[in-house]
Enzyme design. Sequence first.
Site, PDB file in Angstrom:
ATOM      1  N   TYR A 105      -0.275  -5.254   2.529  1.00  0.00           N
ATOM      2  CA  TYR A 105       0.343  -4.299   1.606  1.00  0.00           C
ATOM      3  C   TYR A 105       1.567  -4.671   1.022  1.00  0.00           C
ATOM      4  O   TYR A 105       1.963  -4.227  -0.061  1.00  0.00           O
ATOM      5  CB  TYR A 105       0.857  -3.008   2.395  1.00  0.00           C
ATOM      6  CG  TYR A 105      -0.306  -2.123   3.084  1.00  0.00           C
ATOM      7  CD1 TYR A 105      -1.640  -2.585   2.817  1.00  0.00           C
ATOM      8  CD2 TYR A 105       0.173  -1.260   3.908  1.00  0.00           C
ATOM      9  CE1 TYR A 105      -2.530  -1.812   3.619  1.00  0.00           C
ATOM     10  CE2 TYR A 105      -1.076  -0.438   4.707  1.00  0.00           C
ATOM     11  CZ  TYR A 105      -2.350  -1.107   4.388  1.00  0.00           C
ATOM     12  OH  TYR A 105      -3.282  -0.179   4.964  1.00  0.00           O
ATOM     13  N   LYS A 161      -5.737  -8.462  15.677  1.00  0.00           N
ATOM     14  CA  LYS A 161      -7.146  -8.820  15.577  1.00  0.00           C
ATOM     15  C   LYS A 161      -7.518 -10.439  15.560  1.00  0.00           C
ATOM     16  O   LYS A 161      -8.068 -11.118  14.640  1.00  0.00           O
ATOM     17  CB  LYS A 161      -7.912  -8.267  14.269  1.00  0.00           C
ATOM     18  CG  LYS A 161      -9.225  -8.240  14.228  1.00  0.00           C
ATOM     19  CD  LYS A 161      -9.756  -7.391  15.752  1.00  0.00           C
ATOM     20  CE  LYS A 161     -11.683  -7.460  15.636  1.00  0.00           C
ATOM     21  NZ  LYS A 161     -11.863  -6.930  16.708  1.00  0.00           N
ATOM     22  N   ASP A 215      -9.466  -2.974  17.497  1.00  0.00           N
ATOM     23  CA  ASP A 215     -10.299  -1.881  17.751  1.00  0.00           C
ATOM     24  C   ASP A 215     -10.483  -1.427  19.304  1.00  0.00           C
ATOM     25  O   ASP A 215     -10.620  -0.385  19.335  1.00  0.00           O
ATOM     26  CB  ASP A 215     -11.817  -2.495  17.475  1.00  0.00           C
ATOM     27  CG  ASP A 215     -11.991  -3.991  18.043  1.00  0.00           C
ATOM     28  OD1 ASP A 215     -11.073  -4.648  18.662  1.00  0.00           O
ATOM     29  OD2 ASP A 215     -13.311  -4.496  18.118  1.00  0.00           O
ATOM     30  N   ASP A 221      -0.902   1.247  10.131  1.00  0.00           N
ATOM     31  CA  ASP A 221      -1.246   2.359   9.159  1.00  0.00           C
ATOM     32  C   ASP A 221      -2.213   3.290   9.909  1.00  0.00           C
ATOM     33  O   ASP A 221      -2.514   4.371   9.765  1.00  0.00           O
ATOM     34  CB  ASP A 221      -1.710   1.832   7.901  1.00  0.00           C
ATOM     35  CG  ASP A 221      -1.457   2.976   6.734  1.00  0.00           C
ATOM     36  OD1 ASP A 221      -0.984   3.812   7.030  1.00  0.00           O
ATOM     37  OD2 ASP A 221      -1.846   2.558   5.771  1.00  0.00           O
ATOM     38  N   ASP A 250      -1.922   7.058  12.353  1.00  0.00           N
ATOM     39  CA  ASP A 250      -2.387   8.155  12.105  1.00  0.00           C
ATOM     40  C   ASP A 250      -3.249   8.874  13.190  1.00  0.00           C
ATOM     41  O   ASP A 250      -3.493   9.806  13.524  1.00  0.00           O
ATOM     42  CB  ASP A 250      -3.181   8.069  10.659  1.00  0.00           C
ATOM     43  CG  ASP A 250      -2.242   8.075   9.544  1.00  0.00           C
ATOM     44  OD1 ASP A 250      -1.088   8.144   9.695  1.00  0.00           O
ATOM     45  OD2 ASP A 250      -2.824   8.147   8.451  1.00  0.00           O
TER      46      ASP A 250
END
Length: 338
Positions: free
Chosen positions: A132, A176, A209, A233, A237
């Site tokens: 981002y 990851k 994950d 992000d 949430d």
Amino acid sequence: MTRLAVVPGDGIGPEVIAQALETVTALRIGIEFDVLDHINAGTFLRTGVALSEEDFTRIAGCDAVLLGAVGDPRVITPAYARGVLLSLRSRLDLYANVRPARLLHDDLSPLRDRANRGIDCVIVRENTEGLYGGSLHRMSGAEVAIDIEVSTARGVRRIVEHAFSLARRGMCMVDKSNAVPSGGALWQRIWRETAADHPNVATYHLFADVAAMRLVADPTEFDVIVTNNSFDDILSDLAAQIAGGLGTAASANVNPDTGFCLCEPVHGSAPDITGTGTANPVGAILSAALLLEHLGYGSEAKAVRSAVDRAVAAGHRTPDLGGSLTTQQAGSAVRAEL
């Protein structure tokens, strides 16, 4: 006197920010508000300017910022949101996004197992780099899109250090690296180096994950999670939903070096309920509590959080939490407890 820049923004932003400001005012601690209610999608559509230099100077001259929401379905370009929120994050170098997730009441949890419902963790996000922070999109005749994720040693080190400063029980670093090895190797090395300087904090690593799976299986295992912009992000949430929903979620964008802070509820502008009087003010009120804490009003911040807990426990809730109160009524219920 402490001066707070206030950007109510779009959609339900002005509705919930009004309740947050009334709550801060009720504390009678003498905070002065500089309200910039012209920074919104309407101004952008009319002028093409998301955030003027004059407005940025006003904001930067305050002690902190309370932001409502940025976003409007009439704006089809990302230039507006990037020009306000991402611009403030970048220009003020608010590199640490701090998202606490704490269950307000047992009946708000979507988890089946009562023993594992009590989430109380903080997710710390690197806020200025990654996908981002300046992703590049290139299209060719073959219709190829390229996004570039950039991590720097300086950026990773300072966010990991800040995350350790917030740890109470332990620290989980999420990446990851099994699929994205270059950035993963940098995060892994700096995390290990920093962990060596904090021998009293239990540390462990999870792939993104697996972290998502374990947040749902047993969120009580987590204390502080630190990760990059895009993984956080998603995970933050998810954690917010486990804690009761996005309507209750608060966040802080912080530069720990300069002390500047921008706090905001994370629910967005919610155009589908704008003007209905049903928006949940809790996320905005708890964002104000985060801001108060950052400004040194620790006891006042604790009082606000306790008032929210009592109001929610007493059933004073908006429809998203199973109640029937309006935005104004829910805010008034918190202030009655305060």
